[in-house]
Design a protein around this motif. Structure first.
Motif, PDB file in Angstrom:
ATOM      1  N   MET A   1       0.842  -1.207   0.000  1.00  0.00           N
ATOM      2  CA  MET A   1       0.000   0.000   0.000  1.00  0.00           C
ATOM      3  C   MET A   1       0.875   1.253   0.000  1.00  0.00           C
ATOM      4  O   MET A   1       1.887   1.308   0.700  1.00  0.00           O
ATOM      5  N   ASN A   2       0.463   2.223  -0.786  1.00  0.00           N
ATOM      6  CA  ASN A   2       1.161   3.504  -0.797  1.00  0.00           C
ATOM      7  C   ASN A   2       0.639   4.401   0.321  1.00  0.00           C
ATOM      8  O   ASN A   2      -0.520   4.302   0.738  1.00  0.00           O
ATOM      9  N   ARG A   3       1.488   5.276   0.794  1.00  0.00           N
ATOM     10  CA  ARG A   3       1.053   6.325   1.716  1.00  0.00           C
ATOM     11  C   ARG A   3       0.751   7.566   0.887  1.00  0.00           C
ATOM     12  O   ARG A   3       1.581   8.017   0.092  1.00  0.00           O
ATOM     13  N   VAL A   4      -0.414   8.121   1.079  1.00  0.00           N
ATOM     14  CA  VAL A   4      -0.923   9.177   0.214  1.00  0.00           C
ATOM     15  C   VAL A   4      -0.830  10.531   0.911  1.00  0.00           C
ATOM     16  O   VAL A   4      -1.212  10.671   2.080  1.00  0.00           O
ATOM     17  N   LEU A   5      -0.318  11.512   0.179  1.00  0.00           N
ATOM     18  CA  LEU A   5      -0.210  12.887   0.669  1.00  0.00           C
ATOM     19  C   LEU A   5      -1.167  13.766  -0.114  1.00  0.00           C
ATOM     20  O   LEU A   5      -1.115  13.817  -1.346  1.00  0.00           O
ATOM     21  N   ILE A   6      -2.035  14.463   0.603  1.00  0.00           N
ATOM     22  CA  ILE A   6      -3.025  15.338  -0.023  1.00  0.00           C
ATOM     23  C   ILE A   6      -2.832  16.751   0.526  1.00  0.00           C
ATOM     24  O   ILE A   6      -2.976  16.976   1.729  1.00  0.00           O
ATOM     25  N   PRO A   7      -2.503  17.736  -0.310  1.00  0.00           N
ATOM     26  CA  PRO A   7      -2.339  19.107   0.193  1.00  0.00           C
ATOM     27  C   PRO A   7      -3.672  19.726   0.557  1.00  0.00           C
ATOM     28  O   PRO A   7      -4.718  19.379  -0.014  1.00  0.00           O
ATOM     29  N   LYS A 203      -6.889  15.407 -13.977  1.00  0.00           N
ATOM     30  CA  LYS A 203      -7.135  14.762 -15.268  1.00  0.00           C
ATOM     31  C   LYS A 203      -8.638  14.763 -15.565  1.00  0.00           C
ATOM     32  O   LYS A 203      -9.465  14.968 -14.659  1.00  0.00           O
ATOM     33  N   PRO A 204      -9.024  14.530 -16.825  1.00  0.00           N
ATOM     34  CA  PRO A 204     -10.455  14.533 -17.161  1.00  0.00           C
ATOM     35  C   PRO A 204     -11.300  13.557 -16.356  1.00  0.00           C
ATOM     36  O   PRO A 204     -12.497  13.782 -16.158  1.00  0.00           O
ATOM     37  N   ASP A 205     -10.689  12.478 -15.853  1.00  0.00           N
ATOM     38  CA  ASP A 205     -11.461  11.525 -15.043  1.00  0.00           C
ATOM     39  C   ASP A 205     -11.558  11.944 -13.583  1.00  0.00           C
ATOM     40  O   ASP A 205     -12.114  11.215 -12.749  1.00  0.00           O
ATOM     41  N   GLY A 206     -11.003  13.128 -13.269  1.00  0.00           N
ATOM     42  CA  GLY A 206     -11.096  13.649 -11.918  1.00  0.00           C
ATOM     43  C   GLY A 206      -9.970  13.246 -10.995  1.00  0.00           C
ATOM     44  O   GLY A 206      -9.895  13.729  -9.860  1.00  0.00           O
ATOM     45  N   THR A 207      -9.088  12.362 -11.441  1.00  0.00           N
ATOM     46  CA  THR A 207      -7.971  11.943 -10.599  1.00  0.00           C
ATOM     47  C   THR A 207      -6.850  12.981 -10.650  1.00  0.00           C
ATOM     48  O   THR A 207      -6.646  13.643 -11.670  1.00  0.00           O
ATOM     49  N   PRO A 208      -6.101  13.133  -9.558  1.00  0.00           N
ATOM     50  CA  PRO A 208      -5.017  14.121  -9.528  1.00  0.00           C
ATOM     51  C   PRO A 208      -3.775  13.605 -10.250  1.00  0.00           C
ATOM     52  O   PRO A 208      -3.713  12.440 -10.673  1.00  0.00           O
ATOM     53  N   TRP A 209      -2.805  14.479 -10.366  1.00  0.00           N
ATOM     54  CA  TRP A 209      -1.501  14.069 -10.869  1.00  0.00           C
ATOM     55  C   TRP A 209      -0.758  13.410  -9.712  1.00  0.00           C
ATOM     56  O   TRP A 209      -0.231  14.077  -8.835  1.00  0.00           O
ATOM     57  N   TRP A 210      -0.747  12.084  -9.687  1.00  0.00           N
ATOM     58  CA  TRP A 210      -0.077  11.367  -8.614  1.00  0.00           C
ATOM     59  C   TRP A 210       1.410  11.236  -8.935  1.00  0.00           C
ATOM     60  O   TRP A 210       1.797  10.826 -10.029  1.00  0.00           O
ATOM     61  N   VAL A 211       2.241  11.566  -7.961  1.00  0.00           N
ATOM     62  CA  VAL A 211       3.685  11.503  -8.139  1.00  0.00           C
ATOM     63  C   VAL A 211       4.294  10.747  -6.960  1.00  0.00           C
ATOM     64  O   VAL A 211       3.977  11.039  -5.799  1.00  0.00           O
ATOM     65  N   ALA A 212       5.154   9.791  -7.259  1.00  0.00           N
ATOM     66  CA  ALA A 212       5.867   9.054  -6.209  1.00  0.00           C
ATOM     67  C   ALA A 212       7.086   9.851  -5.773  1.00  0.00           C
ATOM     68  O   ALA A 212       7.852  10.333  -6.616  1.00  0.00           O
ATOM     69  N   LEU A 213       7.264  10.019  -4.473  1.00  0.00           N
ATOM     70  CA  LEU A 213       8.425  10.738  -3.977  1.00  0.00           C
ATOM     71  C   LEU A 213       9.689   9.921  -4.208  1.00  0.00           C
ATOM     72  O   LEU A 213       9.710   8.702  -4.039  1.00  0.00           O
ATOM     73  N   ALA A 220      15.983   1.821   1.203  1.00  0.00           N
ATOM     74  CA  ALA A 220      14.611   2.061   1.661  1.00  0.00           C
ATOM     75  C   ALA A 220      14.566   1.990   3.177  1.00  0.00           C
ATOM     76  O   ALA A 220      15.410   1.357   3.817  1.00  0.00           O
ATOM     77  N   ALA A 221      13.572   2.660   3.738  1.00  0.00           N
ATOM     78  CA  ALA A 221      13.327   2.547   5.176  1.00  0.00           C
ATOM     79  C   ALA A 221      12.642   1.205   5.431  1.00  0.00           C
ATOM     80  O   ALA A 221      11.703   0.842   4.723  1.00  0.00           O
ATOM     81  N   PRO A 222      13.116   0.439   6.408  1.00  0.00           N
ATOM     82  CA  PRO A 222      12.547  -0.888   6.661  1.00  0.00           C
ATOM     83  C   PRO A 222      11.034  -0.828   6.877  1.00  0.00           C
ATOM     84  O   PRO A 222      10.542  -0.090   7.726  1.00  0.00           O
ATOM     85  N   GLY A 223      10.314  -1.596   6.064  1.00  0.00           N
ATOM     86  CA  GLY A 223       8.867  -1.687   6.216  1.00  0.00           C
ATOM     87  C   GLY A 223       8.092  -0.482   5.732  1.00  0.00           C
ATOM     88  O   GLY A 223       6.864  -0.455   5.856  1.00  0.00           O
ATOM     89  N   ALA A 224       8.760   0.514   5.190  1.00  0.00           N
ATOM     90  CA  ALA A 224       8.072   1.731   4.771  1.00  0.00           C
ATOM     91  C   ALA A 224       7.493   1.578   3.368  1.00  0.00           C
ATOM     92  O   ALA A 224       8.162   1.064   2.466  1.00  0.00           O
ATOM     93  N   GLU A 225       6.267   2.023   3.209  1.00  0.00           N
ATOM     94  CA  GLU A 225       5.629   2.017   1.897  1.00  0.00           C
ATOM     95  C   GLU A 225       5.927   3.326   1.176  1.00  0.00           C
ATOM     96  O   GLU A 225       6.166   4.358   1.814  1.00  0.00           O
ATOM     97  N   PRO A 226       5.918   3.321  -0.159  1.00  0.00           N
ATOM     98  CA  PRO A 226       6.207   4.549  -0.919  1.00  0.00           C
ATOM     99  C   PRO A 226       5.185   5.649  -0.633  1.00  0.00           C
ATOM    100  O   PRO A 226       4.036   5.378  -0.281  1.00  0.00           O
ATOM    101  N   PHE A 227       5.628   6.881  -0.800  1.00  0.00           N
ATOM    102  CA  PHE A 227       4.736   8.040  -0.695  1.00  0.00           C
ATOM    103  C   PHE A 227       4.239   8.429  -2.078  1.00  0.00           C
ATOM    104  O   PHE A 227       5.024   8.500  -3.033  1.00  0.00           O
ATOM    105  N   ALA A 328       1.118  16.385   8.165  1.00  0.00           N
ATOM    106  CA  ALA A 328      -0.262  16.845   8.114  1.00  0.00           C
ATOM    107  C   ALA A 328      -0.917  16.529   6.764  1.00  0.00           C
ATOM    108  O   ALA A 328      -2.160  16.510   6.671  1.00  0.00           O
ATOM    109  N   MET A 329      -0.125  16.285   5.725  1.00  0.00           N
ATOM    110  CA  MET A 329      -0.693  15.958   4.405  1.00  0.00           C
ATOM    111  C   MET A 329      -1.049  14.503   4.261  1.00  0.00           C
ATOM    112  O   MET A 329      -1.715  14.122   3.293  1.00  0.00           O
ATOM    113  N   LEU A 330      -0.600  13.664   5.203  1.00  0.00           N
ATOM    114  CA  LEU A 330      -0.911  12.224   5.093  1.00  0.00           C
ATOM    115  C   LEU A 330      -2.402  12.005   5.214  1.00  0.00           C
ATOM    116  O   LEU A 330      -3.054  12.450   6.169  1.00  0.00           O
ATOM    117  N   ASP A 331      -2.950  11.283   4.246  1.00  0.00           N
ATOM    118  CA  ASP A 331      -4.390  11.032   4.239  1.00  0.00           C
ATOM    119  C   ASP A 331      -4.696   9.763   5.041  1.00  0.00           C
ATOM    120  O   ASP A 331      -4.111   8.731   4.798  1.00  0.00           O
TER     121      ASP A 331
END
Length: 331
Positions: A1-7, A203-213, A220-227, A328-331
């Motif tokens: 699972m990814n960790r999601v950041l939402i401004p 995007k036209p389907d309403g999804t944001p521009w998702w970018v992996a950090l 990698a950080a042990p056990g850490a999922e991508p942002f 604070a941006m983590l959803d």
């Protein structure tokens, strides 16, 4: 699972109903660039993008002998020089970050960058320069020696100052391209230059521009999922010691120099990522926080409300340190 950041958004991003996704890409500024956007004439957009990138190179590249930056660096001591508005805007921001970080970011270290082999000069040939030579050049470094007269569009060369804007110019180029696209009526886009990004709209389907950090390759950080971050009216910039470096005597020497010592930063900090509306400022802040290190850098990010993620080498993997604004941006 990814960790999601939402401004946090003052208004929902515009969702274009018409137009198709276009992908434009190429090479400039010694790296690659790409633009994903909805709508617009591809040929016109490409020409406008290239014109902005060429502007940054012509004004701020130390590899171009006749760039405004190179001519300023060769200028006699005690002289004022008229500079283009774009150059002055970048230098003004660079000096502001220098002041805020107490010199952790310093645009006047060009001679040291050359000495260590990370600029257009011959450099030390893959080995550290001598301490005496490094110390001698440090005497001419100092952002406080630079003076700007923004009203007259000029800057003062005190003598011996070698400007280096590599820690901020790429972010500014991203902003310049983004501003061109917005002015051209493009409602949604994602701009990337050498790993620095800025997005707007959805995007036209309403999804944001998702970018992996970005993370250091193979680490990698042990056990850490991508942002994953949703880039709307937001930029991301990363400073990492894995981008440019050389090894000598079993040690890694990063291209990021500490202006206070004249030497590369310690290998403890692998990467710093900053999220900010301005890619230019995010770029400079990522460099400043890398120089400050995880303790002082995180304290600086807390004081100034900077959304930053530090990755440090501790034990077998990486360890994450998030500023409150980032967390604070983590959803």
């Amino acid at each position: 699972m990814n960790r999601v950041l939402i401004p946090a958004l003052l208004a929902a991003p515009a969702i274009p109903r018409d137009g198709r996704l276009q992908v434009l890409q190429g090479e400039a500024m010694g790296t690659s660039w790409s633009v994903r956007c909805i709508g617009g004439d591809a040929a016109r957009l490409r020409a406008g993008i290239l014109a902005r990138l060429e502007t940054v190179v012509a004004q701020m590249s130390p590899w171009e002998a006749e760039s405004d930056l190179s001519r300023f660096n060769r200028a006699p001591a005690g002289t004022w020089h008229r500079l283009p508005a774009e150059f002055l805007a970048v230098l003004d921001c660079a000096l502001a970050v220098a002041q805020e970080s107490d010199g952790a970011f310093d645009p006047s270290i060009g001679t040291l960058v050359d000495l260590w082999g990370f600029g257009p000069g011959p450099g030390p040939g893959g080995s550290p320069p001598g301490a005496a030579e490094c110390q001698a050049l440090r005497q001419g470094v100092g952002w406080r020696k630079l003076r700007l007269d923004l009203a007259a569009g000029r800057a003062f060369q005190p003598g011996g100052i070698g400007l280096d804007l590599s820690g901020i110019a790429k972010g500014y180029a991203v902003d310049l391209v983004a501003e061109f696209l917005a002015a051209a009526g493009i409602p949604a886009f994602l701009v990337e230059i050498g790993g620095e990004l800025r997005g707007r709209g959805a995007k036209p389907d309403g999804t944001p521009w998702w970018v992996a950090l970005e993370t250091p390759p193979g680490e990698a950080a042990p056990g850490a999922e991508p942002f994953l971050v949703a880039l709307h009216e937001l930029s991301v910039a990363t400073s990492g010691d894995y981008r440019r470096f050389f090894r000598h005597g079993g040690r890694r020497y990063s291209h990021t120099l500490d202006p206070r010592t004249g030497a590369p930063v310690a290998a403890e900090t692998a990467a710093v990522t900053v999220l900010h509306p301005s890619c230019m400022r995010a770029d400079a802040l990522a460099t400043a926080l890398t120089v400050l290190g995880p303790q002082s850098g995180l304290a600086h990010a807390v004081r100034h409300g900077i959304a930053a993620l530090f990755l440090t080498r501790e034990g077998p993997g990486l360890r994450e340190h998030m500023s409150p604004a980032f967390a604070a941006m983590l959803d």
